[in-house]
Design a protein around this motif. Sequence first.
Motif, mmCIF file in Angstrom:
data_model
loop_
_atom_site.group_PDB
_atom_site.id
_atom_site.type_symbol
_atom_site.label_atom_id
_atom_site.label_comp_id
_atom_site.label_asym_id
_atom_site.label_seq_id
_atom_site.Cartn_x
_atom_site.Cartn_y
_atom_site.Cartn_z
ATOM 1 N N GLU A 7 -53.311 12.917 8.993
ATOM 2 C CA GLU A 7 -51.852 13.051 9.061
ATOM 3 C C GLU A 7 -51.094 12.251 7.994
ATOM 4 O OE1 GLU A 7 -49.389 15.416 10.204
ATOM 5 O OE2 GLU A 7 -50.862 15.339 11.837
ATOM 6 N N PRO A 8 -51.358 10.962 7.842
ATOM 7 C CA PRO A 8 -50.532 10.161 6.906
ATOM 8 C C PRO A 8 -50.580 10.665 5.463
ATOM 9 C CG PRO A 8 -51.968 8.729 8.199
ATOM 10 C CD PRO A 8 -52.390 10.136 8.486
ATOM 11 N N GLN A 9 -51.681 11.284 5.075
ATOM 12 C CA GLN A 9 -51.805 11.735 3.680
ATOM 13 C C GLN A 9 -51.255 13.154 3.454
ATOM 14 O OE1 GLN A 9 -54.580 9.962 5.112
ATOM 15 N NE2 GLN A 9 -53.720 8.197 4.029
ATOM 16 N N ARG A 10 -50.878 13.800 4.534
ATOM 17 C CA ARG A 10 -50.526 15.219 4.374
ATOM 18 C C ARG A 10 -49.221 15.430 3.612
ATOM 19 N NH1 ARG A 10 -52.626 18.006 10.020
ATOM 20 N NH2 ARG A 10 -54.772 17.303 9.714
ATOM 21 N N GLU A 11 -48.341 14.443 3.683
ATOM 22 C CA GLU A 11 -47.070 14.596 2.985
ATOM 23 C C GLU A 11 -47.302 14.768 1.492
ATOM 24 O OE1 GLU A 11 -44.108 11.464 3.485
ATOM 25 O OE2 GLU A 11 -43.049 12.464 1.835
ATOM 26 N N ALA A 12 -48.236 13.979 0.988
ATOM 27 C CA ALA A 12 -48.547 14.071 -0.444
ATOM 28 C C ALA A 12 -49.012 15.480 -0.810
ATOM 29 C CB ALA A 12 -49.622 13.045 -0.801
ATOM 30 N N TRP A 13 -49.706 16.098 0.127
ATOM 31 C CA TRP A 13 -50.154 17.473 -0.116
ATOM 32 C C TRP A 13 -48.973 18.438 -0.079
ATOM 33 C CZ3 TRP A 13 -55.079 19.447 -1.031
ATOM 34 C CH2 TRP A 13 -56.090 18.475 -1.052
ATOM 35 N N THR A 14 -48.193 18.282 0.976
ATOM 36 C CA THR A 14 -47.106 19.246 1.180
ATOM 37 C C THR A 14 -46.139 19.248 -0.002
ATOM 38 O OG1 THR A 14 -47.287 18.524 3.462
ATOM 39 C CG2 THR A 14 -45.532 20.089 2.952
ATOM 40 N N LYS A 15 -45.804 18.058 -0.490
ATOM 41 C CA LYS A 15 -44.798 18.055 -1.560
ATOM 42 C C LYS A 15 -45.370 18.505 -2.906
ATOM 43 C CE LYS A 15 -44.726 13.317 -3.390
ATOM 44 N NZ LYS A 15 -45.076 12.106 -2.620
ATOM 45 N N ASN A 16 -46.664 18.602 -2.981
ATOM 46 C CA ASN A 16 -47.279 19.046 -4.235
ATOM 47 C C ASN A 16 -47.803 20.483 -4.204
ATOM 48 O OD1 ASN A 16 -46.979 16.738 -5.955
ATOM 49 N ND2 ASN A 16 -48.355 15.696 -4.533
ATOM 50 N N GLN A 17 -47.350 21.230 -3.202
ATOM 51 C CA GLN A 17 -47.786 22.625 -3.106
ATOM 52 C C GLN A 17 -47.460 23.409 -4.381
ATOM 53 O OE1 GLN A 17 -48.772 24.618 -0.017
ATOM 54 N NE2 GLN A 17 -49.570 22.580 0.421
ATOM 55 N N PHE A 18 -48.391 24.229 -4.802
ATOM 56 C CA PHE A 18 -48.111 25.160 -5.895
ATOM 57 C C PHE A 18 -47.343 26.345 -5.312
ATOM 58 C CE2 PHE A 18 -49.648 29.145 -7.932
ATOM 59 C CZ PHE A 18 -48.996 28.997 -9.143
ATOM 60 N N ASP A 19 -46.228 26.651 -5.884
ATOM 61 C CA ASP A 19 -45.368 27.672 -5.298
ATOM 62 C C ASP A 19 -45.442 29.011 -5.999
ATOM 63 O OD1 ASP A 19 -44.404 26.485 -3.096
ATOM 64 O OD2 ASP A 19 -42.671 25.563 -4.088
ATOM 65 N N GLY A 20 -46.277 29.131 -6.976
ATOM 66 C CA GLY A 20 -46.294 30.384 -7.732
ATOM 67 C C GLY A 20 -45.100 30.436 -8.665
ATOM 68 N N PHE A 21 -44.954 31.558 -9.345
ATOM 69 C CA PHE A 21 -43.833 31.687 -10.277
ATOM 70 C C PHE A 21 -42.684 32.411 -9.584
ATOM 71 C CE2 PHE A 21 -47.040 34.931 -10.747
ATOM 72 C CZ PHE A 21 -46.320 36.089 -10.542
ATOM 73 N N LYS A 22 -41.475 32.069 -9.954
ATOM 74 C CA LYS A 22 -40.330 32.725 -9.320
ATOM 75 C C LYS A 22 -39.503 33.535 -10.316
ATOM 76 C CE LYS A 22 -39.255 28.822 -7.196
ATOM 77 N NZ LYS A 22 -40.590 28.202 -7.354
ATOM 78 N N ASN A 23 -39.731 33.311 -11.599
ATOM 79 C CA ASN A 23 -38.957 34.055 -12.593
ATOM 80 C C ASN A 23 -39.780 34.225 -13.860
ATOM 81 O OD1 ASN A 23 -38.784 31.584 -14.099
ATOM 82 N ND2 ASN A 23 -37.175 30.961 -12.660
ATOM 83 N N LYS A 24 -39.179 34.881 -14.831
ATOM 84 C CA LYS A 24 -39.897 35.215 -16.053
ATOM 85 C C LYS A 24 -40.443 33.963 -16.769
ATOM 86 C CE LYS A 24 -37.830 35.961 -19.782
ATOM 87 N NZ LYS A 24 -36.591 36.070 -20.366
ATOM 88 N N ASP A 25 -39.585 32.932 -16.865
ATOM 89 C CA ASP A 25 -39.997 31.740 -17.606
ATOM 90 C C ASP A 25 -41.195 31.053 -16.942
ATOM 91 O OD1 ASP A 25 -38.036 32.266 -19.401
ATOM 92 O OD2 ASP A 25 -36.581 30.877 -18.530
ATOM 93 N N GLU A 26 -41.128 30.968 -15.627
ATOM 94 C CA GLU A 26 -42.239 30.325 -14.920
ATOM 95 C C GLU A 26 -43.521 31.155 -15.073
ATOM 96 O OE1 GLU A 26 -39.437 28.326 -11.471
ATOM 97 O OE2 GLU A 26 -41.257 29.380 -10.847
ATOM 98 N N PHE A 27 -43.347 32.469 -15.070
ATOM 99 C CA PHE A 27 -44.522 33.330 -15.225
ATOM 100 C C PHE A 27 -45.125 33.168 -16.623
ATOM 101 C CE2 PHE A 27 -46.468 37.422 -16.425
ATOM 102 C CZ PHE A 27 -47.476 37.453 -15.470
ATOM 103 N N GLU A 28 -44.278 33.119 -17.630
ATOM 104 C CA GLU A 28 -44.770 32.914 -19.003
ATOM 105 C C GLU A 28 -45.569 31.620 -19.098
ATOM 106 O OE1 GLU A 28 -41.669 33.186 -21.947
ATOM 107 O OE2 GLU A 28 -41.162 35.225 -21.337
ATOM 108 N N LYS A 29 -45.031 30.598 -18.440
ATOM 109 C CA LYS A 29 -45.705 29.302 -18.463
ATOM 110 C C LYS A 29 -47.118 29.409 -17.860
ATOM 111 C CE LYS A 29 -44.480 24.555 -17.607
ATOM 112 N NZ LYS A 29 -43.598 23.592 -16.991
ATOM 113 N N GLU A 30 -47.187 30.157 -16.756
ATOM 114 C CA GLU A 30 -48.488 30.355 -16.101
ATOM 115 C C GLU A 30 -49.462 31.094 -17.018
ATOM 116 O OE1 GLU A 30 -49.665 29.480 -12.798
ATOM 117 O OE2 GLU A 30 -48.113 28.077 -13.423
#
Length: 831
Positions: A7-30
């Motif tokens: 439990e105590p370490q899960r926050e570090a995981w949650t805030k670092n989730q990869f969210d995928g790309f949401k727009n053209k620029d983020e997709f280009e970066k990927e």
Amino acid sequence: VEASIPEPQREAWTKNQFDGFKNKDEFEKEVVRHVETTLARSMFNCDDVAAYSATALAFRDRLIKDWNKTQQRQTFTDSKRIYYLSLEFLMGRALDNAMLNVKGKDIAKSALDELGFRIEDIIGQENDAALGNGGLGRLAACFLDSMASLNYPAWGYGLRYRYGIFKQEIIDGYQVEVPDYWLDFNPWEFPRHDVTVDIQFYGHVRKSQDANGKTVANWEGGETVTAVAYDMPIPGYDTPSTNNLRLWSSKAASGEFDFQKFNSGEYESSVADQQRAETISAVLYPNDNLDRGKELRLKQQYFWVAASLYDIVRRFKKSKRAWREFPDQVAIQLNDTHPTLAVVELQRILIDKEGLEWDEAWAIVTATFGYTNHTVLPEALEKWPVGLFQHLLPRHLQIIYDINLFFLQSVEKRFPDDRDMLSRVSIIEESQPKMVRMAYLAIVGSHKVNGVAELHSDLIQTTIFKDFVKIYGADKFTNVTNGITPRRWLHQANPRLSELIASKTGGYDYLKDLTTLNKLEQYVDDKAFRKEWAEIKYANKVRLAKYIKSTLDITVNPAALFDVQVKRIHEYKRQQLNIFGVIYRYLQIKEMSAEERKKQAPRVSIFGGKAAPGYWMAKQIIHLINNVGSVVNKDPDVGDLLKVIFLEDYNVSKAEIIIPASDLSEHISTAGTEASGTSNMKFVLNGGLIIGTCDGANIEITREIGQENIFLFGTLSEDVEDLRHNHTYGKHAVDSGLQKVFDAITSGKFGDANDFGALVSAVRDHGDYYLVSDDFQSYIDTQKMVDEEYKNQEEWVSKCIRSVARMGFFSSDRCINEYAEEIWNIEPLAV
Ligand code: TH1
């Protein structure tokens, strides 16, 4: 293994989730990141293949996020899952489908454009995942798409063949098979080296007593092969639900190879074991509608079924529920008889490993399984020699004998006066050698049995499974008419038509409820709409004409009627009837005056499809089509009036180009032989008309779209038996028109007459089993009607629009909902 983060370490995981790309620029970066790191390339070294790979990896990352969430949610809610067991999944390409399903194609298109690539070229780099033969495998793929799109918790289980269906080359008019090694780079799969199952073969059974004095069977000795899981994410359309397709790959148990042998210099035999193990998942058997009874095929079946059941049972056991709850948590669908050993394997696990009593175990087994039959052709019904079973799976044979014993005892009790009944329905055929009848085993082991179109479901209940309807009652047998996914077969394959439909039906929601297509009917008389409709068809034909030019260097006129028959080559599907009809047309054109020729409607006859490598007659048919093409296509008397095209290597991605370009498609099987057919649905959905027999789903298509919108001809299935009988015992004169065709063939007009002797004599001398002569005249007459009606383009377009508007029923979504309600008893999981 429990390895969850505290439990105590899960926050570090949650805030670092990869969210995928949401727009053209983020997709280009990927994309750039994948090119530069995953692929270790750069902008100075990035071709279309690298751009495809990076694009696919970017979408894969996105899918796997949704996949994880879907799987966690399914586990958390502990909901019932459906497991679809199929030896074939004919998936085709994944990238375009993934982009459309997650609604990321527009982003990808503009991003790739900025990065210097055309999205069509990138999509075209992908190899088809061709792990199937034809309709049965493609149906499984459409079902996966629908199950995910409808948010059903569902897994597919199959084999990860190293070689899919062979690639077809045509050399001098003959089919040549080339191996399909497709795995060089497959970004869509996740190897799960930690998910393995050891599978046992051969050996013997030893009976012993347990602590309570109960006799237990121990399956001992033999050899072990390891199954390794490879997962492919299956995205739903416009939903985060992402299901899993788990494919098993075989490798030698206990690591790589025998180091003892290796060190003592026996290099060859040390790798031999490894190779033997890997052979199990090496190749897809290339037979459609045919059972060849090879030992390796039975090994494939058990390997895949045992690994899948181990996985399913392991998942169930985690829930700590009582065994009797198993059918509340698990539904397993058998795609034809190929996975029927699963029935025996589950019974074995329950009685030998988990210690349940026979009856209790058997009640669980039968409540879990459903069986789909896809064919009535006798040569396709699986049977395995008892001796082979005894050798390969000795414990399973014992269990089959027990299943059969208890089944026959119950039959005898109910039908004491019908002695014949017992031998007719016995799972063991008392032949030389004795055989295990897999379809009977599947019926006895399932709670529901379904056919795949109305006529077919009626036929199995009145012919091959008649006795079982008597025994179990009619309720055990049902029909679920096949369907197709409109996402791939309309939206993806025919984007312009999809857009036009969306503009008239209130957006793309029609892709989720295909019956919405009925809104199109009010536009039938709308001039602008009709014009746009016709323009789209023409553009699709131009696209196919270009493809024909680039691959065969033949010029076809896009204004001609495109007449298409693409499917596996099989005598029962009657490509021979089609090519005989083409020859007849050619002979008629040759006899016409210049004036008459001017009135003739131009046609392009397009064929495509693979013949099983060992199916000699099917290969003759391909050869004849190609030879007719080479004569007709260069005959100056004919010009544009007739062209004959054989498209090489028909597969899913080629179907996506061919189907939208058809004016008329041929579904002309001998009545009663094609269980359903599914390409018939795809062609009509893309605005083409059908010429067909009263067979399979053609009948329901006719009912839905109206008989004025389809060209039906030929014998009815109820008359087939009598006609065949007459051929054998009465007089059978070949149709006079067909006789002219045979004369042309035997005169050597299309190459060495000897090459085609068998095709002619099958009809003329050997009973004409597929009723080619009986149906020839009505086929020609109906084609004449097609010619006339095609001249009236206004009326033709009206027919096409009305037909599309009425095709809602044939979505695989409707089909999956029927399975879910009537067979699986499973609900969608809200997202
Ligand atoms: C096909 C049927 O021929 C076809 O009519 C049907 O539409 C399709 O299944 C889907 O239901 C079959 N393919 C196979 C392949 C094998 C064995 C039997 C059949 S039936 C290997």
